[in-house]
Design an enzyme around this catalytic site. Structure first.
Site, PDB file in Angstrom:
ATOM      1  N   LYS A 243       0.270   0.136   6.309  1.00  0.00           N
ATOM      2  CA  LYS A 243      -0.907  -0.641   5.558  1.00  0.00           C
ATOM      3  C   LYS A 243      -0.965  -1.851   6.283  1.00  0.00           C
ATOM      4  CE  LYS A 243      -1.872  -2.164   0.999  1.00  0.00           C
ATOM      5  NZ  LYS A 243      -1.384  -2.605  -0.309  1.00  0.00           N
TER       6      LYS A 243
ATOM      7  N   SER B 239      -4.232  -0.357  -3.778  1.00  0.00           N
ATOM      8  CA  SER B 239      -4.745  -1.118  -2.712  1.00  0.00           C
ATOM      9  C   SER B 239      -4.338  -0.449  -1.401  1.00  0.00           C
ATOM     10  CB  SER B 239      -4.430  -2.745  -2.548  1.00  0.00           C
ATOM     11  OG  SER B 239      -2.864  -2.741  -2.596  1.00  0.00           O
TER      12      SER B 239
ATOM     13  N   SER C 138      -0.245   0.144  -6.400  1.00  0.00           N
ATOM     14  CA  SER C 138      -1.126   0.422  -5.173  1.00  0.00           C
ATOM     15  C   SER C 138      -0.377   1.310  -4.188  1.00  0.00           C
ATOM     16  CB  SER C 138      -1.110  -0.924  -4.563  1.00  0.00           C
ATOM     17  OG  SER C 138      -1.761  -1.859  -5.290  1.00  0.00           O
TER      18      SER C 138
END
Length: 556
Positions: free
Chosen positions: A136, A211, A235
């Protein structure tokens, strides 16, 4: 040029340059892009870009299996890296899932691994030798930008790696892409002024979650065998659930977060944690075991000195387990597909001899209030500093504070004290279940929804009650896919149509569930929750659930 035009121009240049890093021969044709199906998961294998060898490599879901093929010389690190770079490039064109592409750096690393393999007569650099791993866009990689969804962070080229990146490289892996994250990180979808919207590959009309949604889309399209996201309210687990894959939300201090970027830096009452998003439960076990073997607590002061615990893993494989079951979090009722997934899971574990008892969630609303207070105590100042760097506006729906939520230091202390009291009472509640289980032990773990819907559209007001309880209490949680939305079985029932609404989230959930057709192709994921720092047990109990599901399917 006005500040509005400046940040917009910068965002456009970033998106254009990202696409420009994809070689022409890896570009999808205009005819494919103009006629994409709602479920685009088959496009990579049908578009003609991937060779037979590329497909053979990227269709292997198990890290240990792929690593063994590299170790015995069947595949080279370069071949594996090329296959995954190609498939990641295709995934980005389908879903907008990447934030950074550094294929040349990846090839240089793969060539050095192959050279080492040849020069040493077939030795590998580690158990992940030649395995591409994605991250990420919070994790720093030397020579690569870390924008974290903010226009103002563009140009921030890192001179060092995050500690986890160094751990993974020390095991022999290859890093090749970073994945999209939303502006602020505090959003259960993946949307920013910088990169736009990332979508769900199983249903392009829905969100990929957030996220860590870029990871979710990439892994679901098999553009990564394993990637790392972060979780402060769901997330990791939400993208794993809505994309039909697997994820681990460990307790704080099991996987290193050091030298990574973050929003709300210094907010440690509800710490964000790092977890893998991947394509099997076995991969979660492998990755956590390998990370602990590197002893990251020697370089990251926030990592606990806890090696892999095989005895705890075996606890979750007991012949007689007791599962708690959550059917309602007090905020939003389950939509028909998620309720059916819960029913399937309960029936499956009971069929193979395990016990299930209802879990009391009457105190969960209190936890969500504290989670909100802790996350917004700064009054939104942290996010505003990042926004002011470029002048970009805040994305709608981001979960950040305002002047009305700002707390004094003393007020914040009181919330922390209340959370400690709550956590103590929750442990007492958990321990007392030994009085009602047939095993004589407290409940071993809890089967729970991740969210009340199978997935959701961009801009949806999502209830985090099912996921957030693990964050406020720092519980261990593993997500696995359970069933696919069924156009016949998941029609709206009279019972669901007539439920008494519990909250605005319940109203939003009910309004969004217009029928199973909206969620066509989506796989419903559930989570297995264990106590704090019981990651090994959560993994093994998730395996017990998955084996029970497979046994049930085999008997149909």
């Amino acid at each position: 040029m006005s500040s509005i035009n400046m940040w917009k121009e910068k965002a456009i240049r970033k998106r254009t340059s990202l696409l420009g890093l994809i070689p022409n021969e890896w570009r999808l044709s205009e005819s494919i892009l103009k006629s994409l199906p709602k479920d685009c998961t088959r496009v990579p294998s049908q578009c003609g870009i991937l060779s037979k060898l590329d497909l053979e490599i990227t269709e292997i879901d198990d890290i240990d299996e792929l690593a063994s093929h590299i170790a015995n010389g069947r595949y080279t690190a370069v071949q594996v890296t090329e296959a995954y770079c190609k498939r990641a490039a295709i995934a980005h064109q389908l879903t907008n899932c990447l934030a950074e592409i550094f294929f040349e750096q990846a090839f240089n690393r793969a060539r050095s691994l192959d050279d080492y393999f040849i020069s040493t007569g077939g030795k590998t650099m580690g158990p992940l030798h030649g395995i591409p791993i994605s991250f990420k866009d919070q994790f720093n990689i030397k020579g690569v930008e870390t924008a974290m969804g903010y226009v103002g962070y563009l140009g921030d080229i890192m001179e060092y790696n995050s500690i986890l990146v160094d751990c993974i490289l020390s095991l022999g892996a290859v890093v090749y892409v970073k994945t999209a994250a939303p502006q602020t990180i505090m959003l259960p979808e993946t949307r920013s002024n910088l990169l736009g919207v990332t979508i769900n590959p199983r249903n392009r009309e829905l969100s990929c979650g957030g996220s860590s949604g870029g990871e979710g889309s990439l892994v679901a399209l098999k553009g990564s065998i394993c990637g790392f996201g972060t979780d402060i309210g769901g997330s990791v687990r939400i993208p794993a659930a809505v994309n039909g894959i697997y994820g681990l939300r460990p307790s704080d201090g099991r996987i290193p977060y050091g030298l990574a970027k973050n929003s709300l830096e210094g907010q440690e009452s509800v710490p964000s944690v790092v977890g893998p998003i991947t394509r099997s439960l076995a991969n979660i076990r492998t990755i956590l075991k390998l990370i602990t073997e590197v002893k990251p607590w020697l370089v990251d002061p926030k990592v606990h000195n806890i090696p892999w615990r095989e005895n705890m893993y075996k606890e979750g494989q007991s012949s007689k387990l007791c599962f708690g079951i959550i059917r309602f979090d007090g905020l939003a009722h389950l939509s028909p597909p998620v309720q059916r997934a819960i029913d399937i899971a309960v029936a499956a574990v009971r069929k193979v001899g395990h016990e299930v008892i209802e879990w009391d969630t009457s105190d969960h609303l209190q936890a969500m209030i504290m989670l909100s207070q802790m996350s917004t105590a700064d009054g939104g100042k942290d996010v505003q500093v990042a926004l002011d760097l470029s002048g970009e506006p805040k994305q709608p729906g981001v979960f950040v504070g305002s002047k009305n939520t700002e707390l004094s230091v003393y007020e914040y202390w009181q919330v922390n004290a209340a959370r400690t009291k709550y956590a103590t009472e929750y442990l007492t509640k958990w321990n007392k279940t030994s009085e009602i289980t047939s095993t004589g032990r407290p409940v071993d773990g809890i089967i729970s929804p991740v969210i009340p819907l199978p997935a959701y559209p961009t801009g949806f007001k999502l209830d985090l009650g099912y996921s957030g309880i693990a964050n406020i209490l720092q519980l261990s949680s593993v997500v696995l896919p359970v069933t696919r939305v069924d156009l016949k079985l998941d029609q709206i029932t009279d019972e669901y149509r007539n439920i008494d609404l519990a909250s605005e989230y319940d109203r939003a959930t009910k309004d969004a569930y217009k029928g199973p057709e909206v969620f066509e192709n989506i796989i419903v994921g559930l989570q297995v929750i264990c106590r704090r720092l019981e990651e090994e047990k959560a993994i093994s109990m998730a395996m017990v659930l998955e084996q029970a599901l497979q046994f049930s399917w085999s008997k149909l």
